[in-house]
Design an enzyme around this catalytic site. Sequence first.
Site, mmCIF file in Angstrom:
data_model
loop_
_atom_site.group_PDB
_atom_site.id
_atom_site.type_symbol
_atom_site.label_atom_id
_atom_site.label_comp_id
_atom_site.label_asym_id
_atom_site.label_seq_id
_atom_site.Cartn_x
_atom_site.Cartn_y
_atom_site.Cartn_z
ATOM 1 N N CYS A 88 -41.468 21.785 3.501
ATOM 2 C CA CYS A 88 -40.547 22.291 4.038
ATOM 3 C C CYS A 88 -39.551 21.360 4.503
ATOM 4 O O CYS A 88 -39.816 20.333 5.056
ATOM 5 C CB CYS A 88 -41.147 22.893 5.626
ATOM 6 S SG CYS A 88 -39.943 23.813 6.424
ATOM 7 N N CYS A 124 -34.713 24.090 0.043
ATOM 8 C CA CYS A 124 -35.738 24.901 0.736
ATOM 9 C C CYS A 124 -36.729 25.178 -0.204
ATOM 10 O O CYS A 124 -36.438 25.790 -1.496
ATOM 11 C CB CYS A 124 -35.024 25.991 1.444
ATOM 12 S SG CYS A 124 -36.131 27.247 2.154
#
EC number: 5.1.1.3
Length: 264
Positions: free
Chosen positions: A72, A186
């Site tokens: 992440c 992302c």
Amino acid sequence: MTRLLVFDSGIGGLSVASEIRLALPAAEMIYVADDAGFPYGERSDDDLGVHVVELIGALIDVFTPDAVVIACNTASTLVLPPLRERFSIPFVGTVPAVKPAAEQTRSGLISVLATPGTMRRDYTRALIESHASHCAVRLVGSANLAPIAEAVMRGEPADDAAIATEIGPAFVEDGDRRTDSIVLACTHYPFLKADFVRLAPWPVEWIDPAPAIARRVVSVVGEGEGGETGGGLAYLTSGKVWPEPLVDVLGRMGLEPMSEPASG
């Protein structure tokens, strides 16, 4: 057998987990999606930092991994230093792939497509200053693409208009130059790459960091052994049942979907 904890705010980190599985087929993998805390992109730094450090600490206590992969960008740009201070095991983070984008661009125009949290972090701006000072870099923060990706991965149809609206600002024209490289900052976004390609106003290179992350994991834990898939477990922190389309995705990585919280 090497045991890896792969953590993400949601299910987008499966893009990283799949590359790690290809690189380390025999490793045991624990995948944890913090769907109870999703999305991370608009949470304050203090709130998110405390939440992620405490949660990963609890997961380390339960699963005793040999290494932790934070799949992440938003969390990695914030919590890697405190985690490394607190624990002696290796941590592999996910940071925007600005350097390869800057190395391969021909037009000198690159964009970083990220969550708002990743976009505003000093870490992201430092990467640009260090590796792309010779380029014109546009930071594009989308609050909606990660939830859209989650919905698509759960079997819902893609919303073309919404996706086109979100990626549109990443395409820049400056005289006879155009953006030619877009960093997918992302881990959810690679699951929308086919839609990005289809809806883009012109062709660009979409840079996915997952293969580089997998190579880094191998450098940290070693090559391991070949042979059959090492297996593992996949958890949602909410304890909800995994959607059927994702059960198939997990199965291809040798991961068994669990129906209780990871800390339970």
